[in-house]
Design a protein around this motif. Structure first.
Motif, PDB file in Angstrom:
ATOM      1  N   VAL A   1       0.841  -1.203   0.000  1.00 14.78           N
ATOM      2  CA  VAL A   1       0.000   0.000   0.000  1.00 14.78           C
ATOM      3  C   VAL A   1       0.874   1.249   0.000  1.00 14.78           C
ATOM      4  O   VAL A   1       0.624   2.211  -0.740  1.00 14.78           O
ATOM      5  CB  VAL A   1      -0.957   0.001   1.211  1.00 14.78           C
ATOM      6  N   LEU A   2       1.925   1.241   0.822  1.00 15.91           N
ATOM      7  CA  LEU A   2       2.841   2.385   0.868  1.00 15.91           C
ATOM      8  C   LEU A   2       3.764   2.421  -0.341  1.00 15.91           C
ATOM      9  O   LEU A   2       4.163   3.489  -0.804  1.00 15.91           O
ATOM     10  CB  LEU A   2       3.683   2.315   2.151  1.00 15.91           C
ATOM     11  N   GLU A   3       4.101   1.255  -0.849  1.00 12.76           N
ATOM     12  CA  GLU A   3       5.015   1.190  -1.989  1.00 12.76           C
ATOM     13  C   GLU A   3       4.347   1.647  -3.276  1.00 12.76           C
ATOM     14  O   GLU A   3       4.929   2.395  -4.074  1.00 12.76           O
ATOM     15  CB  GLU A   3       5.522  -0.247  -2.148  1.00 12.76           C
ATOM     16  N   ASN A   4       3.090   1.220  -3.478  1.00 11.74           N
ATOM     17  CA  ASN A   4       2.379   1.511  -4.730  1.00 11.74           C
ATOM     18  C   ASN A   4       1.385   2.661  -4.618  1.00 11.74           C
ATOM     19  O   ASN A   4       0.831   3.098  -5.622  1.00 11.74           O
ATOM     20  CB  ASN A   4       1.641   0.260  -5.210  1.00 11.74           C
ATOM     21  N   LEU A   5       1.126   3.110  -3.381  1.00 13.69           N
ATOM     22  CA  LEU A   5       0.152   4.188  -3.118  1.00 13.69           C
ATOM     23  C   LEU A   5      -1.222   3.827  -3.687  1.00 13.69           C
ATOM     24  O   LEU A   5      -1.892   4.642  -4.335  1.00 13.69           O
ATOM     25  CB  LEU A   5       0.653   5.518  -3.693  1.00 13.69           C
ATOM     26  N   LYS A   6      -1.623   2.590  -3.419  1.00 12.34           N
ATOM     27  CA  LYS A   6      -2.961   2.102  -3.787  1.00 12.34           C
ATOM     28  C   LYS A   6      -3.523   1.338  -2.603  1.00 12.34           C
ATOM     29  O   LYS A   6      -2.802   0.569  -1.955  1.00 12.34           O
ATOM     30  CB  LYS A   6      -2.902   1.184  -5.013  1.00 12.34           C
ATOM     31  N   ILE A   7      -4.817   1.532  -2.332  1.00 14.17           N
ATOM     32  CA  ILE A   7      -5.438   0.882  -1.185  1.00 14.17           C
ATOM     33  C   ILE A   7      -6.772   0.285  -1.587  1.00 14.17           C
ATOM     34  O   ILE A   7      -7.471   0.829  -2.456  1.00 14.17           O
ATOM     35  CB  ILE A   7      -5.592   1.874  -0.009  1.00 14.17           C
ATOM     36  N   ARG A   8      -7.134  -0.812  -0.954  1.00 18.11           N
ATOM     37  CA  ARG A   8      -8.367  -1.511  -1.327  1.00 18.11           C
ATOM     38  C   ARG A   8      -9.603  -0.825  -0.760  1.00 18.11           C
ATOM     39  O   ARG A   8      -9.631  -0.440   0.415  1.00 18.11           O
ATOM     40  CB  ARG A   8      -8.330  -2.955  -0.823  1.00 18.11           C
ATOM     41  N   TYR A   9     -10.602  -0.689  -1.596  1.00 15.43           N
ATOM     42  CA  TYR A   9     -11.949  -0.344  -1.174  1.00 15.43           C
ATOM     43  C   TYR A   9     -12.761  -1.634  -1.291  1.00 15.43           C
ATOM     44  O   TYR A   9     -12.895  -2.194  -2.379  1.00 15.43           O
ATOM     45  CB  TYR A   9     -12.548   0.746  -2.069  1.00 15.43           C
ATOM     46  N   SER A  10     -13.265  -2.108  -0.176  1.00 21.21           N
ATOM     47  CA  SER A  10     -13.883  -3.434  -0.120  1.00 21.21           C
ATOM     48  C   SER A  10     -15.380  -3.386  -0.385  1.00 21.21           C
ATOM     49  O   SER A  10     -16.078  -2.448   0.023  1.00 21.21           O
ATOM     50  CB  SER A  10     -13.633  -4.065   1.253  1.00 21.21           C
ATOM     51  N   GLN A  11     -15.890  -4.433  -1.032  1.00 16.61           N
ATOM     52  CA  GLN A  11     -17.309  -4.606  -1.226  1.00 16.61           C
ATOM     53  C   GLN A  11     -17.954  -4.972   0.110  1.00 16.61           C
ATOM     54  O   GLN A  11     -17.325  -5.588   0.974  1.00 16.61           O
ATOM     55  CB  GLN A  11     -17.583  -5.713  -2.249  1.00 16.61           C
ATOM     56  N   PRO A  12     -19.233  -4.626   0.303  1.00 19.68           N
ATOM     57  CA  PRO A  12     -19.905  -4.998   1.557  1.00 19.68           C
ATOM     58  C   PRO A  12     -19.809  -6.488   1.859  1.00 19.68           C
ATOM     59  O   PRO A  12     -19.645  -6.875   3.016  1.00 19.68           O
ATOM     60  CB  PRO A  12     -21.357  -4.565   1.310  1.00 19.68           C
ATOM     61  N   GLY A  13     -19.870  -7.332   0.829  1.00 19.82           N
ATOM     62  CA  GLY A  13     -19.807  -8.769   1.030  1.00 19.82           C
ATOM     63  C   GLY A  13     -18.446  -9.276   1.459  1.00 19.82           C
ATOM     64  O   GLY A  13     -18.309 -10.444   1.839  1.00 19.82           O
ATOM     65  N   ALA A  14     -17.415  -8.427   1.408  1.00 18.56           N
ATOM     66  CA  ALA A  14     -16.071  -8.834   1.815  1.00 18.56           C
ATOM     67  C   ALA A  14     -15.784  -8.501   3.278  1.00 18.56           C
ATOM     68  O   ALA A  14     -14.739  -8.870   3.798  1.00 18.56           O
ATOM     69  CB  ALA A  14     -15.028  -8.155   0.924  1.00 18.56           C
ATOM     70  N   PHE A  15     -16.700  -7.806   3.950  1.00 16.88           N
ATOM     71  CA  PHE A  15     -16.483  -7.415   5.339  1.00 16.88           C
ATOM     72  C   PHE A  15     -16.771  -8.573   6.286  1.00 16.88           C
ATOM     73  O   PHE A  15     -17.504  -9.509   5.945  1.00 16.88           O
ATOM     74  CB  PHE A  15     -17.391  -6.233   5.691  1.00 16.88           C
ATOM     75  N   ASN A  16     -16.216  -8.476   7.496  1.00 17.95           N
ATOM     76  CA  ASN A  16     -16.475  -9.526   8.483  1.00 17.95           C
ATOM     77  C   ASN A  16     -17.800  -9.339   9.216  1.00 17.95           C
ATOM     78  O   ASN A  16     -18.205 -10.199   9.996  1.00 17.95           O
ATOM     79  CB  ASN A  16     -15.324  -9.624   9.497  1.00 17.95           C
TER      80      ASN A  16
END
Length: 283
Positions: free
Chosen positions: A14-29
């Motif tokens: 995330v710090l190396e590529n400066l990209k972060i995941r935005y998760s779908q509702p179905g991927a949450f715990n």
């Protein structure tokens, strides 16, 4: 204001590529994520009023398309009156018909949210014992502290826009339960069970089709969004981080710090209390 993202050591990219995941509702715990209970689509009276308006508009449009000879024999008011008579005989049936589609609507909304909606979850609290355990691989990971005053987190385009800016999650004892037309965006996107209150969550919504990179994966794809390095205000290294990960994080922060000043902290476990503390370090 600084808001924090808890990450495991494997996510140093995330710090190396400066990209972060935005998760779908179905991927949450949380299995109730973005799932208010839609009891019905709308009240019968509201449905009837909507149908009345649509029918009146359509009758007027159709009347204007009739040949002039027909229009000369039947005034618009007469045609509208005939339609109203027929409509009155069916009144009360429309609402039940529309609301019979509610179960299928709930399924469609869940499918579409997983297809189109990405959520970035952030926290107010950088020293949560539980969150360091749950989201940072038992304190081996790290925290990114984002400066949410940055324009990247303030991209709201209109008063009705739901995307591109930070909003605080509300924690409630009762699950939202109402007609679809009676729910607002808060009840759909920003309400969680009170058991999650320790997370002190804020979130940003973005449309997944706008992702910078989409990686196909089993289940739901991983959707990454780019962020400018100027957003990063702090890095906290976990109390149990290995020496290898510690040095790697310092190296990554050094590269980022060429863009702006970034505060660096080392988390540590309190000697006297059940708590996580942070100590600022320099490199």
């Amino acid at each position: 204001m600084i808001l924090y993202k808890y990450l495991p050591p494997a996510r140093m990219d995330v710090l190396e590529n400066l990209k972060i995941r935005y998760s779908q509702p179905g991927a949450f715990n949380d299995p109730f994520e973005v799932k208010p209970y839609i009891s019905h689509i709308s009240d019968d009276e509201q449905i009837e009023r909507g149908i009345d308006q649509v029918l009146d508009d359509e009758v007027r449009k159709l009347y204007e398309k009739l040949p002039s000879q027909v229009r000369s024999a039947f005034f618009l008011e007469q045609v509208v009156g005939l339609v109203k008579q027929r409509r009155e005989s069916l009144r009360g049936q429309f609402g039940g018909l529309v609301n019979s589609f509610t179960p299928r609507l709930r399924e469609i909304m869940e499918e579409k949210f997983n297809e189109l909606l990405g959520i970035l979850s952030l926290s107010e609290n950088p020293t949560s014992l539980l969150m360091w355990s749950h989201y940072s691989q038992n304190h081996e990971g790290f925290l990114i502290g984002f400066d949410v005053a940055h324009s990247h987190f303030n991209e709201k385009r209109s008063e009705k826009d739901e995307f591109g800016y930070v909003r605080k999650v509300e924690y409630r004892q009762k699950r939202p339960n109402a007609a679809l037309t009676a729910m607002d965006a808060v009840e759909v996107f920003l309400v969680k069970a009170a058991e999650w209150a320790y997370e002190h969550e804020w979130r940003v919504l973005r449309p997944l089709p706008n992702a910078s990179q989409i990686i196909e994966a089993e289940g739901l794809p991983v959707c990454l969004f780019s962020f400018p390095p100027e957003c990063v205000a702090e890095i906290t290294i976990g109390a149990r981080a290995s020496s290898k990960d510690y040095n790697m994080l310092l190296s990554l922060v050094s590269n980022l710090a060429s863009e702006r000043s970034i505060r660096i902290y080392k988390a540590k476990l309190s000697e006297m209390e059940f708590k996580v503390e942070r100590q600022q370090i320099t490199i």
